[in-house]
Design a protein around this motif. Structure first.
Motif: not given
Length: 360
Positions: A140-156
């Protein structure tokens, strides 16, 4: 657990394998990454890393170049021969480095991390992984926590992604509430949050030590300062009260600093606990439930009895996980990292702690 010196080198081969919690892999060429990017990003360079503090000698083992001529750690057959087969590795936890966290252009940083995840899933977790030995990390790129959360959701839910990965380099310590969307997604999907040492002081990231070191050896030695900053922040800011099922993995930042840090923190907590009423326990008491740390680079005292005492102080039986840092120059061989420790402790470090954390 009270640790006593025991030479287990003459004992029969153990019945358990080894889970290596820090194995670095790379693409065979930049096109493997670029094809996963929107064409609007194709003009941007994909390379990145330690722009200020490059290695003054060499990064990788001198024998890590595959006979195929492919880049180091990009040939799955050679990696299997040199690491998996050589040491009987049961699972290798892969940490691919997109080096996206220092980038000031947040949209591109997110896209770059996502492209690296696509590449990892297609290759090391897909085509190269028929036996399931390779397990991956969601970059993830933690500069954008909301986008990071979406990336986690994508691969969960993916069978081979077992944790979320970021760098220790950051603009704020990880106890800051700005990161809560990341931890919320990790907790929701039961994925540990791993941070790998590096990118401190790079790009938009702050340097954890006072000012900027002038030499690589200074920068590298002080990596543990960043980890201490993040860990104290998470403990004191109540991250583990807000997210009671969150687990955190500290990768490649050493281990010897942890006991003294927790002793100091507990002492100060006894004095100033009224300042942090949200904490329900002493800071050190959160560690076993929430924090794991990898072994490489293992600080080795001159006497083994001192290493054993350090492992006892840090509760290594429950929080330490073996890592080799393959293919880097300071690779820790599973055969020599812990030569004289009790068999029960060895089993926990080499296998059980990681097996439980990653549910392998």
């Amino acid at each position: 657990m009270q640790i006593e010196t025991e030479d287990v080198s003459i004992k029969p081969k153990s019945s358990y394998g080894i889970i290596d919690c820090d194995v670095h892999v790379s693409p065979q060429n930049q096109e493997e990454i670029r094809k996963h990017l929107d064409p609007k990003w194709h003009w941007r360079p994909l390379v990145g890393g330690r722009d200020l503090f490059a290695h003054p000698t060499y990064v990788n083992r001198t024998d890590a170049v595959p006979p195929s001529g492919l880049p180091v750690s990009s040939d799955p057959d050679f990696l299997r021969k040199q690491l998996i087969d050589e040491y009987g590795i049961t699972h290798a936890i892969l940490l691919h480095r997109s080096f996206s966290n220092p980038l000031p252009f947040v949209e591109f940083a997110t896209a770059k991390a996502s492209a690296f995840n696509n590449w990892l899933e297609e290759t090391w977790l897909g085509a190269y992984n028929a036996d399931g030995v390779f397990k991956g990390s969601i970059q993830i790129s933690h500069q954008d926590p909301a986008a990071s959360a979406r990336e986690i959701e994508r691969w969960a839910g993916h069978p081979h992604f077992v944790q979320v990965l970021s760098d220790s380099g950051a603009r704020a310590p990880y106890g800051n509430r700005m990161y809560d969307p990341i931890f919320e997604a990790c907790q929701k999907h039961d994925l540990p949050f791993a941070t790998h040492v590096g990118t401190d002081g790079m790009g938009i990231n702050l340097q954890a030590s006072i000012g900027y070191p002038t030499h690589y050896i200074e920068w590298s030695t002080a990596h543990c300062i960043g980890y201490q900053t993040h860990l104290v922040s998470m403990l004191i800011e109540g991250v583990f009260e807000r997210f009671p099922r969150l687990r955190v993995v500290l990768v490649e930042g050493g281990i010897s600093w942890m006991p003294a840090l927790l002793w100091r923190l507990d002492t100060l907590y006894a004095r100033y606990r009224a300042e942090v009423p949200w904490l329900k326990r002493k800071p050190s008491e959160y560690i076993r439930d929430h924090v794991r740390i990898t072994s490489q680079p293992l600080e080795r005292p001159d006497q083994d009895k001192h290493l054993l005492k350090m492992l006892d102080w840090m509760d290594a039986e429950h929080i330490l996980m073996f890592s080799s840092d393959y293919p880097h120059w300071d690779f820790d061989s599973p055969k020599h990292a812990f030569p004289k420790i009790p068999e029960q402790l060895k089993r926990r470090i080499y296998f059980e702690n990681a097996k439980e954390l990653y549910k392998l």
